[in-house]
Design a protein around this motif. Structure first.
Motif, PDB file in Angstrom:
ATOM      1  N   UNK A  13       0.824  -1.213   0.000  1.00  0.00           N
ATOM      2  CA  UNK A  13       0.000   0.000   0.000  1.00  0.00           C
ATOM      3  C   UNK A  13       0.855   1.258   0.000  1.00  0.00           C
ATOM      4  N   UNK A  14       2.006   1.172   0.670  1.00  0.00           N
ATOM      5  CA  UNK A  14       2.895   2.328   0.736  1.00  0.00           C
ATOM      6  C   UNK A  14       3.427   2.682  -0.643  1.00  0.00           C
ATOM      7  N   UNK A  15       3.662   1.642  -1.492  1.00  0.00           N
ATOM      8  CA  UNK A  15       4.246   1.865  -2.808  1.00  0.00           C
ATOM      9  C   UNK A  15       3.201   1.895  -3.918  1.00  0.00           C
ATOM     10  N   UNK A  16       1.919   1.751  -3.569  1.00  0.00           N
ATOM     11  CA  UNK A  16       0.857   1.793  -4.577  1.00  0.00           C
ATOM     12  C   UNK A  16       0.498   3.238  -4.900  1.00  0.00           C
ATOM     13  N   UNK A  17       0.010   3.436  -6.109  1.00  0.00           N
ATOM     14  CA  UNK A  17      -0.403   4.774  -6.549  1.00  0.00           C
ATOM     15  C   UNK A  17      -1.763   4.669  -7.213  1.00  0.00           C
ATOM     16  N   UNK A  18      -2.608   5.659  -6.998  1.00  0.00           N
ATOM     17  CA  UNK A  18      -3.938   5.649  -7.592  1.00  0.00           C
ATOM     18  C   UNK A  18      -4.014   6.702  -8.698  1.00  0.00           C
ATOM     19  N   UNK A  19      -4.465   6.265  -9.866  1.00  0.00           N
ATOM     20  CA  UNK A  19      -4.540   7.136 -11.041  1.00  0.00           C
ATOM     21  C   UNK A  19      -6.001   7.309 -11.427  1.00  0.00           C
ATOM     22  N   UNK A  20      -6.437   8.537 -11.533  1.00  0.00           N
ATOM     23  CA  UNK A  20      -7.834   8.841 -11.845  1.00  0.00           C
ATOM     24  C   UNK A  20      -8.147   8.505 -13.307  1.00  0.00           C
ATOM     25  N   UNK A  21      -9.333   7.935 -13.527  1.00  0.00           N
ATOM     26  CA  UNK A  21      -9.753   7.594 -14.886  1.00  0.00           C
ATOM     27  C   UNK A  21     -11.269   7.720 -15.002  1.00  0.00           C
ATOM     28  N   UNK A  22     -11.729   8.150 -16.146  1.00  0.00           N
ATOM     29  CA  UNK A  22     -13.156   8.135 -16.457  1.00  0.00           C
ATOM     30  C   UNK A  22     -13.419   6.960 -17.412  1.00  0.00           C
ATOM     31  N   UNK A 218     -23.840  -6.367 -16.960  1.00  0.00           N
ATOM     32  CA  UNK A 218     -25.163  -5.918 -16.551  1.00  0.00           C
ATOM     33  C   UNK A 218     -25.461  -4.438 -16.706  1.00  0.00           C
ATOM     34  N   UNK A 219     -24.459  -3.570 -16.817  1.00  0.00           N
ATOM     35  CA  UNK A 219     -24.717  -2.140 -16.939  1.00  0.00           C
ATOM     36  C   UNK A 219     -25.330  -1.827 -18.306  1.00  0.00           C
ATOM     37  N   UNK A 220     -26.287  -0.896 -18.363  1.00  0.00           N
ATOM     38  CA  UNK A 220     -26.797  -0.466 -19.676  1.00  0.00           C
ATOM     39  C   UNK A 220     -25.695   0.215 -20.493  1.00  0.00           C
ATOM     40  N   UNK A 221     -25.644  -0.109 -21.758  1.00  0.00           N
ATOM     41  CA  UNK A 221     -24.672   0.533 -22.649  1.00  0.00           C
ATOM     42  C   UNK A 221     -24.950   2.031 -22.718  1.00  0.00           C
ATOM     43  N   UNK A 222     -23.897   2.839 -22.643  1.00  0.00           N
ATOM     44  CA  UNK A 222     -24.052   4.288 -22.697  1.00  0.00           C
ATOM     45  C   UNK A 222     -23.833   4.965 -21.365  1.00  0.00           C
ATOM     46  N   UNK A 223     -23.867   4.201 -20.264  1.00  0.00           N
ATOM     47  CA  UNK A 223     -23.573   4.791 -18.963  1.00  0.00           C
ATOM     48  C   UNK A 223     -22.109   5.228 -18.902  1.00  0.00           C
ATOM     49  N   UNK A 224     -21.796   6.060 -17.923  1.00  0.00           N
ATOM     50  CA  UNK A 224     -20.417   6.507 -17.731  1.00  0.00           C
ATOM     51  C   UNK A 224     -20.140   6.613 -16.246  1.00  0.00           C
ATOM     52  N   UNK A 225     -18.902   6.828 -15.897  1.00  0.00           N
ATOM     53  CA  UNK A 225     -18.528   6.957 -14.494  1.00  0.00           C
ATOM     54  C   UNK A 225     -17.052   7.259 -14.370  1.00  0.00           C
ATOM     55  N   UNK A 226     -16.520   7.121 -13.156  1.00  0.00           N
ATOM     56  CA  UNK A 226     -15.100   7.359 -12.942  1.00  0.00           C
ATOM     57  C   UNK A 226     -14.604   6.523 -11.783  1.00  0.00           C
ATOM     58  N   UNK A 227     -13.281   6.501 -11.614  1.00  0.00           N
ATOM     59  CA  UNK A 227     -12.689   5.725 -10.537  1.00  0.00           C
ATOM     60  C   UNK A 227     -11.177   5.865 -10.538  1.00  0.00           C
ATOM     61  N   UNK A 228     -10.532   4.924  -9.856  1.00  0.00           N
ATOM     62  CA  UNK A 228      -9.083   5.015  -9.727  1.00  0.00           C
ATOM     63  C   UNK A 228      -8.421   3.679 -10.046  1.00  0.00           C
ATOM     64  N   UNK A 229      -7.348   3.763 -10.842  1.00  0.00           N
ATOM     65  CA  UNK A 229      -6.530   2.608 -11.170  1.00  0.00           C
ATOM     66  C   UNK A 229      -5.446   2.512 -10.097  1.00  0.00           C
ATOM     67  N   UNK A 230      -5.333   1.360  -9.460  1.00  0.00           N
ATOM     68  CA  UNK A 230      -4.285   1.155  -8.458  1.00  0.00           C
ATOM     69  C   UNK A 230      -3.082   0.495  -9.123  1.00  0.00           C
ATOM     70  N   UNK A 231      -1.968   1.215  -9.159  1.00  0.00           N
ATOM     71  CA  UNK A 231      -0.747   0.690  -9.763  1.00  0.00           C
ATOM     72  C   UNK A 231       0.334   0.590  -8.708  1.00  0.00           C
ATOM     73  N   UNK A 232       1.268  -0.324  -8.942  1.00  0.00           N
ATOM     74  CA  UNK A 232       2.361  -0.498  -7.982  1.00  0.00           C
ATOM     75  C   UNK A 232       3.486   0.472  -8.303  1.00  0.00           C
TER      76      UNK A 232
END
Length: 232
Positions: A13-22, A218-232
């Motif tokens: 966790x100390x060396x992990x990095x979170x990258x924002x993505x839509x 299961x999500x309807x096609x056309x929806x959108x959102x965002x989140x974070x990619x966890x990289x080492x």
């Protein structure tokens, strides 16, 4: 052992990095379907919202003339085969060129039947995979052209989805296949997780964004959102 596991997790966790993505939600499989032959639409078997299995018949062109040619070719093959078998029994008593002419007629009749059956098959439109019909572009009586690619139906996978992620190109060396993606869909506070299984090799020139894909369901096609990619 438990202390070691906790320590390793803390180090990771100390060396992990979170990258924002839509992201946008797309169907895992999708296709616009069209006849590869020209003609008049004779049947439309399904409608928008219909769930279909792979190879299910979706539509057909008017094809009575081609069906008749298939039957003619079958009759021609039957007699060509009969003549060939009869001549084969007396092959040693007849001229070689005469026997070969019967062999040619027999082979030609077989090829002609296959050709007519192929033409008939092109008058049928079938589902390329299990899916749901999302759009209908033609009706019975419409003239379609195989050369102009006249769309008849749109189809997409029923539940299988993929998230098309976009993130800043400066992270192109950090994000890897197998990285975890934690996200929310617009209008839903539920936290979902997935794994990156594909990274596009090019950067969008207009946005300077990298693209990647995460499988979902299961999500309807056309929806959108965002989140974070966890990289080492």
């Amino acid at each position: 052992m438990k202390k070691i596991a906790v320590l390793l997790l803390a180090v990771w966790q100390l060396h992990a990095e979170e990258i924002y993505a839509t992201f946008d939600v797309k169907a895992e499989k999708s296709a616009s379907l069209a006849f590869s032959s020209s003609g008049i639409v004779g049947e439309m078997k399904v409608d928008i919202g219909s769930e279909v299995k792979k190879d299910a018949l979706l539509a057909a062109l008017q094809n009575d003339d081609i069906k008749a040619m298939v039957e003619v070719s079958k009759v021609a093959l039957k007699y060509a085969e009969s003549d060939y078998e009869r001549q084969k029994k007396v092959k040693q008593h007849i001229n070689v060129s005469l026997f070969e002419s019967y062999a040619y007629k027999y082979d030609h009749a077989k090829v002609q039947l296959k050709y007519q059956e192929a033409l008939l098959d092109k008058t049928y439109l079938r589902a390329p995979f299990d899916g749901i019909i999302t759009a209908k572009h033609s009706e019975v009586g419409d003239v379609v052209s195989g050369q102009m690619i006249t769309k008849v139906y749109d189809i997409q996978s029923i539940k299988e989805r993929k998230l098309i992620l976009k993130f800043d190109q400066k992270y192109h060396e950090k994000v890897k296949v197998g990285d975890r993606f934690t996200y929310k869909v617009d209008g839903d506070d539920t936290l979902y997780t997935g794994t990156i299984y594909k990274i596009y090799p090019t950067i969008e020139s207009s946005t300077r964004k990298m693209l990647a894909e995460v499988k979902a369901e299961g999500f309807p096609v056309g929806l959108f959102g965002d989140g974070y990619i966890t990289v080492k």
